[in-house]
Design a protein around this motif. Structure first.
Motif, PDB file in Angstrom:
ATOM      1  N   THR A 139       0.833  -1.204   0.000  1.00 25.61           N
ATOM      2  CA  THR A 139       0.000   0.000   0.000  1.00 25.61           C
ATOM      3  C   THR A 139       0.866   1.252   0.000  1.00 25.61           C
ATOM      4  OG1 THR A 139      -1.818  -1.113   1.155  1.00 25.61           O
ATOM      5  CG2 THR A 139      -1.760   1.296   1.253  1.00 25.61           C
ATOM      6  N   GLU A 140       1.904   1.258   0.841  1.00 23.69           N
ATOM      7  CA  GLU A 140       2.793   2.420   0.898  1.00 23.69           C
ATOM      8  C   GLU A 140       3.540   2.604  -0.414  1.00 23.69           C
ATOM      9  OE1 GLU A 140       5.203   1.599   4.286  1.00 23.69           O
ATOM     10  OE2 GLU A 140       3.673   2.237   5.737  1.00 23.69           O
TER      11      GLU A 140
ATOM     12  N   GLN B 282       1.084   3.989  -2.956  1.00 23.79           N
ATOM     13  CA  GLN B 282       0.802   5.406  -2.720  1.00 23.79           C
ATOM     14  C   GLN B 282       1.881   6.286  -3.347  1.00 23.79           C
ATOM     15  OE1 GLN B 282       0.546   5.246   1.548  1.00 23.79           O
ATOM     16  NE2 GLN B 282      -1.700   5.107   1.557  1.00 23.79           N
TER      17      GLN B 282
ATOM     18  N   LYS C  94       1.202   8.666  -6.643  1.00 24.37           N
ATOM     19  CA  LYS C  94       1.501  10.092  -6.463  1.00 24.37           C
ATOM     20  C   LYS C  94       2.466  10.569  -7.545  1.00 24.37           C
ATOM     21  CE  LYS C  94       3.218  13.403  -3.008  1.00 24.37           C
ATOM     22  NZ  LYS C  94       4.302  14.008  -3.819  1.00 24.37           N
TER      23      LYS C  94
ATOM     24  N   LEU D   3      -5.277   0.660  -9.754  1.00 28.93           N
ATOM     25  CA  LEU D   3      -4.566   1.790  -9.167  1.00 28.93           C
ATOM     26  C   LEU D   3      -4.416   3.002 -10.077  1.00 28.93           C
ATOM     27  CD1 LEU D   3      -1.694  -0.137  -7.336  1.00 28.93           C
ATOM     28  CD2 LEU D   3      -3.901   0.592  -6.411  1.00 28.93           C
TER      29      LEU D   3
ATOM     30  N   THR E 107      -8.585   8.859  -4.022  1.00 26.97           N
ATOM     31  CA  THR E 107      -7.350   8.184  -4.444  1.00 26.97           C
ATOM     32  C   THR E 107      -6.863   7.242  -3.361  1.00 26.97           C
ATOM     33  OG1 THR E 107      -6.651   9.991  -5.907  1.00 26.97           O
ATOM     34  CG2 THR E 107      -4.935   8.524  -5.091  1.00 26.97           C
ATOM     35  N   GLY E 108      -6.880   7.711  -2.120  1.00 27.74           N
ATOM     36  CA  GLY E 108      -6.443   6.873  -1.004  1.00 27.74           C
ATOM     37  C   GLY E 108      -7.308   5.640  -0.841  1.00 27.74           C
TER      38      GLY E 108
ATOM     39  N   ILE F 288      -6.577   3.108  -3.641  1.00 31.97           N
ATOM     40  CA  ILE F 288      -5.332   2.381  -3.386  1.00 31.97           C
ATOM     41  C   ILE F 288      -5.539   1.324  -2.312  1.00 31.97           C
ATOM     42  CG2 ILE F 288      -2.996   2.593  -2.460  1.00 31.97           C
ATOM     43  CD1 ILE F 288      -2.861   5.362  -3.800  1.00 31.97           C
TER      44      ILE F 288
END
Length: 219
Positions: free
Chosen positions: A100-101, A104, A108, A178, A197-198, A201
């Protein structure tokens, strides 16, 4: 030219060849964005500081070069975010959190990278005038378009963290979950806000890992 076609079958290799290839792609990206697909190969070669023969030796045709430029623009953000984290992903105690990180950071970078949307819009414009571009793009498998993603998933499979019977399908699924929503919305001149967006994801990673979680072969 016959000698150019013959040389194109054996792309140059080695560190020096990779430097020239990167210079050609950078020059081609800048030139295509300014001039469109009608830009001459002479102009691209001059911008890259190489001969036109060298450009053809590496790519074989303008269509192949254009395809490589688009693939590079799409994959570069992934290479800069997910690729360095591949080993950490494979060894992470919490794969869901780690992926997930990484996702992100990747999303981005794509959202804020002007080359990605510029190249995507350029392809959409030029396909009408140059149908061969579509054929050149279709002849590559998803792993060819996005080698960093293919490498990341194959690494996770080799480490026993995921079970993926079809890497090509998995690549398209992860991109669909995504990135594709952002590319579609941008086509209509709008964007998905940060909150949505968060959520995309978080739920996208959850769906992907639930589907491809490791399963022993005898299960």
């Amino acid at each position: 030219m016959n000698h150019e076609a013959a040389d194109a079958k054996r792309p140059p290799s080695g560190a020096r060849a990779e430097q020239k290839r990167a210079a050609i792609i950078a020059a081609a990206r800048e030139t295509f964005l300014k001039e469109g697909f009608s830009a001459g190969m002479d102009l691209i070669a001059a911008q890259a500081g190489v001969s036109k023969v060298t450009v053809y030796n590496h790519f074989g045709s303008k269509e192949a070069l254009f395809t490589a430029v688009v693939a590079d623009a799409l994959d570069a953000p992934l290479s800069g975010t997910l690729a360095p984290a591949i080993d950490q992903l494979a060894e992470a105690d919490d794969l869901r959190k780690a992926l997930t990180e990484a996702a992100q950071a990747w999303v981005k970078e794509v959202r804020e990278n002007p080359d990605v949307l510029a190249m995507r819009n350029l392809v959409a414009r030029e396909l009408h005038r140059f149908p061969d571009l579509g054929a050149a793009w279709q002849h590559q498998a998803p792993g060819g378009h996005h080698p960093a993603m293919a490498g990341a998933l194959e690494h996770l499979v080799s480490k026993g963290r995921l079970t993926i019977p079809d890497i090509e399908v998995a690549i398209l699924q992860l991109y669909s979950l995504l990135l594709f929503p952002h590319l579609v919305f941008s086509t209509y001149g709008t964007e998905i806000n940060a909150d949505l967006t968060g959520r995309l994801i978080a739920h996208g990673v959850e769906m992907f890992l639930d589907h491809y979680s490791y399963r022993p072969t005898n299960a």
